[in-house]
Design an enzyme around this catalytic site. Structure first.
Site, mmCIF file in Angstrom:
data_model
loop_
_atom_site.group_PDB
_atom_site.id
_atom_site.type_symbol
_atom_site.label_atom_id
_atom_site.label_comp_id
_atom_site.label_asym_id
_atom_site.label_seq_id
_atom_site.Cartn_x
_atom_site.Cartn_y
_atom_site.Cartn_z
ATOM 1 C CD GLU A 265 -2.989 -1.124 2.243
ATOM 2 O OE1 GLU A 265 -2.851 -0.284 3.161
ATOM 3 O OE2 GLU A 265 -3.937 -1.914 2.191
ATOM 4 C CD GLU B 89 -3.604 -6.136 3.729
ATOM 5 O OE1 GLU B 89 -2.361 -6.110 3.622
ATOM 6 O OE2 GLU B 89 -4.255 -5.239 4.279
#
Length: 837
Positions: free
Chosen positions: A472, A551
Site C-alpha cells: 500500500e 491482502e
C-alpha cells in the site's frame, strides 16, 4: 577493517555437526552421465583493488565441528546469553567503553523485547498503533574473552534483528548504525579486540521517536546473535545460491553458485568439494571436487550443475529438504564446510491458469502474519510459531505473507519444513511515510541495501515463491517518482535472485492509475489489496497479466472471486492471527482481524474459511447474533468494548429462556443434518455460492449436533455443542509432551474452565494461577482478550471465554515438569510434561 555486513551467518544454513571432516573425493570433476552429472565453471569478478573496497561486505559461513589442528578453521558461537541491559540513554558514551561499571544493570538473555513488559498506558507515545506499550532508548552490553592464540583470525558479530535504529560498539569503537529493525546485519571486530583479556560489545537501540509503525514492532535485540571467527579463505557471507532450473519427477537439475573470498596477501591452491544429501540424510551422489587457485585479495564465483535422477520433490504435503555440504580443503587439510538446506521444486505463475507447483495447478490460500505473537511481543520462540502454523494448516492455509517486513530467519526454516508457500515482503512505505517517524526517513539511503541483504539471506528457502517490494505504497500517485523507485527495487531483486518473481501490494490502483500509467506492468506478478473486481478487470483488460491477491478480507465474496476465476492465482487474508497494535482506540491493545486469537485458538470465522479451503471433511457450528446483540451487558464479559464479534461457538447463550437462535453450519460436505437433543431439524445440501447452511432454532438447553454426510450419504464428520452448567473445574491441555531446553522451546499449556461434566463455560473469567514443579518456569501468560491490560510476564491470568494459556520453558536438560492451575472455588487442574535430555 571494520564495516557493515548483510544478514546472518548460518541461519538457514544448517550447521554440519560432525567430529570428522566430510569425505574427500580425489576424482576431480565428476561426470556420471545422464542420471547424475556435473558441470563446473569458475570466474574471478573482483580485482585486488575492488576486493579491498568490498571487503566489509564479505562474511564467512561456517560449521561448528572442525579439526582443531587446522589454523584456518572457523567457529561460530551462540552469543545470546549473558548480556546486561539498561532501559536508559544516560550513559551511551561511557557505556561503550570496556571499563564502564555495568554491575548494576539487569542480566538478560537474548532474544529480548523489552517493550512487551509494559505497562500498557493510554499516554505512551506509540499509541494504539504500538499497543499502548512503552518505547524509548535502551543499552545492552556483553563481556567476552578470546584466547591470545586467535589473534590472527578475523572475528565478526552477527545480528538477526535489532529494533531499531541500532548502534554497535566494540571496546568503545563505533562499528556502525542500522535503522531498519527487521533486517539482519553483521560487523567485523578485527583490529579492535583485546585477545586474552576482557572485551565488551555495546548496543544502543532507539525507538524513542513515535509513532514509527502501524503495528507493534517491539524494542531491543529481539532476535538471535552469533560471534564468528574465520580464516582468510572462506565462503562469502550468504554467498551460496542453490536453484533448480529444471525439475520433473524423472530428473532435476540443481545449480549451485558459490562465492569464495581470499582476504590474505597470498594465493591459495585449494579444493572445493560438493556433496548432496537426500531428505533422509543419505548421500544422493558421489562427492564432486575441483582443484583451483584463488589469487590474493580476490573473490571468485564457482558455478556447478548437478543432475539428480528421480528427485524427491518439495511440495506442500511432503516438504522434502535436501542439503548441500560445500567444503574447502587447503593442502589436503579440511578447513571448513557449510550446509545449505534446499528443496527441489518448480514454482511459477501463469496469466491464464494462476499458480503452479511441480506441475500441479492450485490456489494459493494464504494469510498475512505480523512478526509478534501476543505474550512474547516481537521475540517469539520458534515452538510458538510451530504451534500457530500447525493450526493454520489444519484450517487449509497453505501460504504466508510476511507482512510487511522480513521475518526472523528461523521462521522461514519452519515454513520450509512444514510445507508453506511464502511471500517474502520488505517494505510498508517508500519515501512517503505513513507515520512521522517510520522507514520513509531512511528509504533513499537504505532500501536497496536492506532489500538485497534480505534476498541474499532468504533465497535458498524453497517455501519462498515471490518477493514483495511494498505494501500500500503512498508514492504511487506520484507516477514518475514511484516508477523510478520500483524500477530500482525490481532490478535489485532480479540481480540478487533471478529465479523468483516480484510483486507489490498495490493500493487503490484505479485511483492512482497504476494500471494505466505502466507502473503495475513493471511487476512480474500484479498484486492488489482488496477490491477483487478491480484486479480481475485489470487482467481482462490485458490478458497477459499474472494476478495475485496480496491482502483480502474474510468474506464470502472474496473467496468466490478467487474460486471462480482461474487466472486469479491466490489470496492472502488479513490476517491469519490477531496481533498487537493497530488499535483504533483505548482500551483495545490489539487488532482483532485474525482467523486465530493471540493464543492461537481458532475463532468461529476460521472454520467458515476451513469449509472453503480444506479438502478434509469437516463441520462446525456457531450462533450468529445481530450486531447490536453482540455487545452483552453480562458483567462476566467485561463491557461492550470487548466484543464486536457476532459468532459464538457454544450452546450457552446469554438468554437462557426460550428464544430463537440463528445457527450457522460450516462444512465442505455434501449434506448436513442438524439435531437438537436427538431430534432432527432438517437436512441441507452444500450451497453452490459458498454460503453457510443456516437454521432457525428454538433454544432449549441440551446438545446441538451437526452430522456431515458425503456424496454417498456416509457420515464423515460430526460437530457438537452442549449447554454448560456452572464453572466447576480447570482442565489443562498441551500439544507438547517432550520439552527441550533453550529460548526457542516452550510448551503452551491451555487452561479451560468447565462445568462438572467437562463442558467449557464460555463466560467464565476467573483469575487462574499457574504453578510449576520440577525443572521448568512460566515465562508468559495470555488470553484472547484484546482489551486486557494484564501483564504478560506473570503467573496469573484471567480467563477469557473460559480460557487462558501459560507458556512454560525448561530450566534443565532432564526431569519431569508438572504444571498446575487453580482458582478459589474451582477444582485444580494439572498436567505433566516429560522433558527431553
Amino acid at each position: 577493517m571494520v564495516g557493515q555486513f548483510p544478514s546472518a551467518i548460518s541461519r538457514q544454513n544448517s550447521i554440519n555437526d560432525r567430529s570428522d571432516p566430510p569425505n574427500r573425493s580425489d576424482s576431480g570433476i565428476d561426470n556420471l552421465g545422464d542420471s547424475s552429472s556435473i558441470a563446473f565453471t569458475a570466474q574471478s569478478h573482483r580485482t585486488p583493488d575492488q576486493m579491498n573496497s568490498c571487503r566489509p561486505a564479505l562474511l564467512m559461513l561456517i560449521v561448528l565441528s572442525l579439526l582443531p589442528h587446522v589454523a584456518l578453521a572457523s567457529t561460530s558461537e551462540n552469543f545470546d546469553a549473558g548480556w546486561r541491559f539498561s532501559q536508559s540513554d544516560n550513559n551511551t558514551n561511557s557505556a561503550s567503553q570496556v571499563q564502564f561499571d555495568d554491575s548494576g544493570w539487569r542480566e538478560v538473555n537474548l532474544p529480548h523485547d523489552w517493550s512487551i513488559a509494559g505497562p500498557f498506558c493510554k499516554t505512551n507515545p506509540a499509541g494504539g498503533a504500538g499497543a499502548f506499550l512503552p518505547t524509548g532508548i535502551a543499552l545492552y552490553r556483553k563481556h567476552f574473552t578470546l584466547p591470545a592464540s586467535d589473534s590472527d583470525k578475523p572475528v565478526f558479530i552477527d545480528f538477526d534483528g535489532v529494533m531499531a535504529n541500532s548502534d554497535v560498539w566494540i571496546n568503545g569503537y563505533h562499528l556502525g548504525h542500522r535503522p531498519n529493525g527487521y533486517v539482519s546485519f553483521a560487523y567485523e571486530l578485527t583490529g579492535h579486540l583485546n585477545f586474552g583479556s576482557d572485551n565488551v560489545i555495546a548496543v544502543r537501540c532507539d525507538t524513542m521517536e513515535q509513532p514509527a509503525s502501524r503495528w507493534y514492532a517491539g524494542s531491543g535485540i529481539y532476535r538471535h546473535v552469533r560471534l564468528v571467527e574465520t580464516g582468510p579463505l572462506h565462503f562469502a557471507h550468504d554467498g551460496i545460491f542453490i536453484s533448480t532450473p529444471n525439475v520433473s519427477a524423472r530428473r532435476a537439475t540443481i545449480k549451485i553458485q558459490t562465492e569464495l573470498t581470499n582476504e590474505s596477501a597470498a594465493d591459495f591452491e585449494f579444493t572445493l568439494q560438493t556433496q548432496v544429501f537426500d531428505p533422509d540424510g543419505k548421500q544422493a551422489r558421489p562427492a564432486a571436487t575441483n582443484d583451483t587457485v584463488i589469487a590474493a585479495h580476490t573473490s571468485e564465483d564457482y558455478s556447478r550443475l548437478i543432475v539428480l535422477a528421480k528427485p524427491q520433490l518439495w511440495n506442500l504435503d511432503t516438504p522434502n529438504l535436501y542439503s548441500i555440504v560445500s567444503t574447502i580443503f587447503l593442502d589436503g587439510q579440511y578447513v571448513n564446510a557449510v550446509t545449505n538446506a534446499f528443496g527441489i521444486r518448480d514454482a511459477h505463475f501463469d496469466a491464464t491458469t494462476g499458480f503452479w507447483l511441480n506441475g500441479k495447478n492450485f490456489k494459493i490460500k494464504g494469510v498475512c502474519l505480523h512478526g509478534d505473537d501476543g505474550a512474547f511481543g516481537a521475540a517469539v520462540p520458534l515452538d510458538v510459531w510451530r504451534l500457530r502454523l500447525a493450526v493454520l494448516k489444519k484450517l487449509g492455509v497453505n501460504a504466508i505473507r510476511t507482512a510487511h517486513n522480513p521475518p526472523a530467519p528461523e521462521f522461514l526454516d519452519l515454513c520450509d519444513q512444514m510445507g508453506f508457500l511464502v511471500m517474502d515482503e520488505f517494505f510498508d512505505c517508500w519515501t512517503v511515510g505513513k507515520n512521522p517517524y517510520d522507514y520513509h526517513r531512511y528509504f533513499d539511503q537504505w532500501s536497496q541495501t536492506d532489500e538485497r541483504d534480505s534476498i541474499l539471506r532468504d533465497r535458498n528457502h524453497p517455501s519462498i515463491i515471490i518477493y514483495s517490494v511494498g505494501n500500500e505504497i503512498h508514492d504511487t500517485p506520484h507516477t514518475n517518482l514511484a516508477k523510478g523507485i520500483l524500477k530500482g527495487l525490481v532490478e535489485t531483486a532480479h540481480k540478487a535472485d533471478p529465479t523468483r518473481p516480484v510483486t507489490m501490494a498495490l493500493f487503490r490502483p484505479n485511483v492512482s492509475h497504476d494500471y494505466d500509467d505502466g507502473l503495475a506492468d513493471m511487476l512480474d506478478v500484479l498484486g492488489q489489496n482488496y477490491r477483487e473486481n478491480e484486479i480481475l478487470a485489470a487482467r481482462a483488460q490485458k490478458p497477459s497479466r499474472k494476478i495475485l491477491g496480496t491482502e483480502n478480507r474474510h468474506d464470502r465474496q472474496s473467496w468466490v472471486a478467487l474460486r471462480d476465476n482461474p487466472p486469479y492465482a491466490g489470496q492472502f487474508l488479513w490476517s491469519g492471527m490477531d496481533y498487537l497494535g493497530e488499535s483504533r482506540h483505548w482500551p483495545a491493545i490489539a487488532n482483532s482481524s485474525g482467523l486465530l486469537d493471540r493464543t492461537g485458538h481458532p475463532k468461529p470465522v476460521a472454520f467458515q474459511r476451513q469449509s472453503w479451503w480444506s479438502d478434509r471433511p469437516m463441520v462446525f457450528m456457531a450462533r450468529r447474533l445481530a450486531a447490536n446483540d453482540a455487545m452483552p451487558v453480562d458483567p462476566g464479559y467485561g463491557g461492550p468494548e470487548r466484543y464486536t464479534q457476532v459468532l459464538f461457538a457454544d450452546w450457552t447463550p446469554f438468554d437462557s429462556t426460550p428464544h430463537d437462535e440463528t445457527v450457522e453450519v460450516y462444512s465442505n460436505c455434501k449434506q448436513v443434518e442438524l439435531f437438537l437433543n436427538g431430534q432432527s431439524l432438517g437436512l441441507l445440501p452444500l450451497p453452490d455460492d459458498a454460503s453457510p447452511r443456516v437454521w432457525k432454532v428454538k433454544y432449549k438447553p441440551g446438545t446441538l449436533k451437526a452430522a456431515a454426510l458425503d456424496d454417498n450419504g456416509k457420515l464423515v464428520a460430526m460437530g457438537e455443542l452442549r449447554t454448560a452448567g456452572k464453572p466447576a473445574k480447570i482442565v489443562l491441555s498441551t500439544d507438547t509432551r517432550k520439552l527441550q531446553s533453550g529460548f526457542d522451546h516452550v510448551a503452551e499449556v491451555r487452561a479451560e474452565i468447565t462445568d462438572a461434566n467437562g463442558v467449557e463455560t464460555p463466560r467464565a473469567n476467573d483469575l487462574i494461577s499457574f504453578t510449576v514443579s520440577g525443572p521448568g518456569e512460566i515465562v508468559a501468560v495470555d488470553n484472547g482478550d484484546n482489551s486486557s491490560h494484564e501483564p504478560f510476564q506473570a503467573t496469573k491470568r484471567h480467563a477469557f471465554e473460559g480460557e487462558c494459556v501459560a507458556y512454560v520453558r525448561a530450566t534443565a536438560k532432564s526431569g519431569k515438569i508438572k504444571i498446575s492451575a487453580s482458582d478459589l472455588g474451582l477444582k485444580t487442574g494439572s498436567i505433566l510434561i516429560r522433558e527431553m535430555k
